[in-house]
Design a protein around this motif. Structure first.
Motif: not given
Length: 257
Positions: A122-126
């Motif tokens: 999730t962190a890399p996505f955002f």
């Protein structure tokens, strides 16, 4: 002038292990490097100092990943010290349960799995989503995954491998999405690397047998050093990789063969 002179890079988890090797290599190649950290300010500052001692430019920024608002915090800290971005390396990641241990499949909890996905997927996505307005055309995105997404992971690393599988999908899809802007997106997938994260089973006389067996999985006959991965990332960050996008680069030294 270095291959990356005049460019700005951000490396998440850039203060230790593979992240430090990436940060230092990009700095040697001429980039101004933002060294991100979540908790270890000392390591990040040491990495930035090493880059500067070698004649490069660097700055540090803190943001805890895997929590609500993490990308907003990261980019707000970045904007205070830089104007625009050319290279984004999503390196930060975790492979253990919430209590810092590796547990077999039957003992992994929902909270453990959700935390792994929050940090690794999730962190890399955002971070990418919110970083795109800052990323200049012709830029580079490099995501650090794992060789375990292309093999059968041991049960204690299954959730970790699953979370990194999402990064592999993200890479391929964004390569299509961002190609019209000349932005390349690639994944580097290391195998076992001699870092602090793996020190408990790779370093010391008591682990000599495990280290030898791990090194023997590669046709090259050794365990990877963080610089082995940093150099692959540097290639993908450079103009030399301009015709490479959407790729999963095996950084295991051939261990998957």
């Amino acid at each position: 002038m270095g291959a990356l002179s005049g460019r700005t890079a951000l490396v998440t988890g850039g203060g230790r292990g593979i992240g430090r090797a990436i940060s230092e290599r990009l700095g040697r190649d001429g980039a101004r490097v933002g060294v991100h950290y979540g908790s270890d300010a000392t390591a990040a500052k040491e990495t930035a100092a090493a880059i500067e001692a070698a004649g490069g430019e660097a700055f540090t920024l803190r943001a805890e990943l895997g929590v609500p608002g993490d990308a907003e915090t990261l980019w707000a800290a970045f904007d205070e010290q830089a104007d625009g971005l050319d290279i984004l390396v999503n390196n930060a990641g975790i492979n253990k349960a919430l209590d810092g241990t590796l547990r077999p499949f039957g003992e992994i909890t929902r909270d453990d799995v959700e935390h792994l996905f929050a940090v690794n997927t999730t962190a890399p996505f955002f971070v990418i989503q919110q970083g795109l307005p800052r990323l200049r055309d012709g830029g580079r995105i490099v995501n650090v995954s794992t060789g375990l997404t292309h093999t059968a992971a041991k049960s204690e690393l299954l959730a970790y491998a699953m979370s990194k599988g999402g990064v592999d999908v993200l890479t391929r899809s964004l390569a299509l999405e961002l190609g019209p802007r000349g932005i390349t997106v690639n994944t580097v997938a290391p195998g076992a690397v001699d870092t602090d994260m793996n020190a408990a089973w790779l370093r010391g006389e008591e682990n000599a047998v495990a280290r030898t067996a791990t090194g023997a999985r590669s046709p090259l006959g050794r365990v990877a050093d963080p610089t082995d991965i940093g150099d692959i990332v540097a290639f993908l960050a450079s103009d030399d990789s301009r015709w490479v996008t959407g790729q999963w680069i095996d950084g295991s030294g051939g261990a998957l063969l």
